[in-house]
Design an enzyme around this catalytic site. Structure first.
Site, PDB file in Angstrom:
ATOM      1  N   SER A   5       0.814  -1.213   0.000  1.00 59.09           N
ATOM      2  CA  SER A   5       0.000   0.000   0.000  1.00 59.09           C
ATOM      3  C   SER A   5       0.850   1.266   0.000  1.00 59.09           C
ATOM      4  O   SER A   5       1.544   1.554  -0.971  1.00 59.09           O
ATOM      5  CB  SER A   5      -0.967  -0.030   1.186  1.00 59.09           C
ATOM      6  N   ASP A  38      -1.951   0.973  -3.710  1.00 58.61           N
ATOM      7  CA  ASP A  38      -2.778  -0.115  -4.243  1.00 58.61           C
ATOM      8  C   ASP A  38      -4.207   0.344  -4.497  1.00 58.61           C
ATOM      9  O   ASP A  38      -5.085  -0.453  -4.746  1.00 58.61           O
ATOM     10  CB  ASP A  38      -2.749  -1.329  -3.314  1.00 58.61           C
ATOM     11  N   ASP A  68      -3.805   5.941  -2.731  1.00 58.89           N
ATOM     12  CA  ASP A  68      -2.603   5.315  -2.200  1.00 58.89           C
ATOM     13  C   ASP A  68      -2.088   4.298  -3.230  1.00 58.89           C
ATOM     14  O   ASP A  68      -2.654   4.159  -4.318  1.00 58.89           O
ATOM     15  CB  ASP A  68      -2.864   4.681  -0.833  1.00 58.89           C
ATOM     16  N   ASP A  73      -6.829   1.255  -2.910  1.00 58.64           N
ATOM     17  CA  ASP A  73      -8.073   0.872  -2.242  1.00 58.64           C
ATOM     18  C   ASP A  73      -8.636   2.021  -1.406  1.00 58.64           C
ATOM     19  O   ASP A  73      -9.685   1.884  -0.776  1.00 58.64           O
ATOM     20  CB  ASP A  73      -7.909  -0.398  -1.396  1.00 58.64           C
TER      21      ASP A  73
END
Length: 449
Positions: free
Chosen positions: A98, A240, A238, A242
């Site tokens: 992340s 990744d 961010d 999500d």
């Protein structure tokens, strides 16, 4: 037995190669197979430089234990969620760290129907087996297959908006050299938007800093671009993707708390009375909106595993955390960083109002401090002290997640971090900015004493 230190409350995250490496990753793959007992598992990796090697090692562990592996390649965490549920797989593993520093990597795990695997639901069983490293290989090795779910994923994202009624908005998108840029490009051909792309190409060297818009220094470029281009909206993610972050048409960063209320309102107006799940840190705005539209606001402990579990239990249509995680029933109760901005763009189009106008009334009605973190030697002692100071004047006291206290015209939540010696403070009031600031200063003085 070697202790593996990269297991956290909800996932795996550690520095490469001392805390996480190919050997540990392979053992984690084997342990996942023995705990979950899947036949078919989806794997994918984020944009970090070590992600493909870590994925290859996890894959090898799964194959050794007889599991068939379906590899979707470069992806965001939500694409693992989607592929697992869409393709009817028995589990999924995303290789990602992340927004951690670039020398970190990690994994996020789900089982069938994209149900999360956390410390309460098997994660530490996987840890224990990986540490013991005593596996019996399967009689028959698993098979590896490539899998492409991108088209189905994009079509699912588009199902949340009426593309024909969208206005031709100008949108600044700051991918932070993470994974979001690729999905924006896939969506672009289906949307009437003009995108101004910042830090768009995936680059695990993170030449413009780690992709984390919660850091004020990482918002400067997006704010400037919104203003310079006269954009209608700004977005950031961010690594990744999500989590999704918003800037209004003036380049102002919008607290995630108010986006939760905005999306709750959108679902309730679209679908009628429904349950909405929220976290305990900041609540009044969300509860007010949900109840005024005939819905039911349901409070859950902070954290994706808790939110998802509660949403399934309540059959909630939407769940939101002020930390910019947004969860959707029709997305296997999982969080997505793409669905929220499509919904907000739809709201701007249908209402004819800019984002600042859509949230201004709510921000005035329930001003908040935003989350303030302090590093503390003994967090529990601080929470006990704060409760003692305010107990006599409190109208309500809750311990759902840390300490929440309401004093009628203002309230606060203070909680300990799951992973660090931190306390996290959030304060809000009923329409009184000065009171909110005064009480925030008062509480910080108690915390810092």
């Amino acid at each position: 037995m070697q202790e593996i230190t990269c297991f956290k409350a909800y996932d795996v995250r550690g520095r490469v190669p001392d805390q996480l490496n190919d050997d540990i990753a392979r053992r984690i793959g084997r342990a996942y197979a023995d705990v979950v007992k899947p036949r078919q598992v989806v794997v994918g990796h984020d944009i970090r430089l070590t992600s493909e090697a870590i994925k290859a090692a996890v894959t090898e562990g799964l194959l050794e234990q007889g599991v068939d592996v379906y590899d979707i390649g470069l992806c965001g965490t939500e694409e693992i969620y989607f592929a697992t549920s869409h393709a009817g797989m028995d589990g999924g593993i995303a290789i990602t760290a992340s927004h951690n520093p670039k020398d970190y990597n990690g994994m996020k795990f789900v089982r069938e129907e994209s149900r999360p695997i956390s410390g309460d639901t098997g994660l530490f069983d996987i840890k224990k087996l990986a540490e013991q490293d005593q596996f019996t290989p399967a009689a028959e090795r698993g098979q590896w297959y490539p899998l492409n779910t991108s088209e189905a994923y994009v079509q699912h994202l588009l199902s949340y908006v009426d593309t024909a009624s969208l206005k031709s908005l100008k949108i600044v998108v700051d991918a932070g050299n993470g994974g979001a840029g690729r999905v924006v490009d896939l969506l672009e051909q289906h949307l009437p938007f003009e995108f101004i792309k910042l830090h768009h190409n995936a680059d695990g060297n993170f030449p413009n800093g780690v992709p984390n818009p919660l850091l004020p220094e990482n918002r400067v470029a997006a704010t400037a671009a919104v203003r310079d281009h006269g954009a209608d909206l700004g977005l950031g993610w961010d690594g990744d993707f999500d989590r999704c972050f918003f800037y209004d048409e003036d380049g102002n960063f919008i607290e995630g708390y108010y986006v939760v209320g905005l999306l709750a309102e959108a679902f309730l107006k679209q679908q009628g009375p429904a349950r909405i799940v929220h976290d305990p840190r900041l609540t009044w705005n969300t509860v007010d909106i949900v109840q005024s539209l005939g819905g039911e606001a349901v409070q859950s402990k902070t954290g994706h595993a808790f939110i998802k579990e509660r949403m399934r239990l309540e059959n909630a249509v939407y769940g939101g955390e002020m930390s910019a995680h947004h969860y959707f029933r029709d997305f296997a109760y999982c969080d997505s960083g793409m669905i929220p901005w499509l919904l907000v763009a739809g709201l701007i189009s249908s209402s004819g109002q800019p984002l600042s106008r859509l949230v201004a009334e709510r921000m005035a009605a329930y001003p908040c401090s935003g989350e303030i973190n302090r590093t503390i030697e003994n967090p529990m002692a601080v929470l006990t002290k704060i409760e003692a100071v305010y107990r006599d004047q409190a109208e309500s006291v809750e311990h759902v997640d840390g300490l929440s206290m309401s004093m009628g015209e203002w309230r606060f939540n203070v909680r300990m971090s799951n992973t660090e010696p931190l306390v996290r403070l959030n304060v809000e009031s009923r329409g009184d900015q000065a009171l909110m600031k005064e009480k925030t200063t008062e509480l910080l003085a108690l915390i810092d004493a």
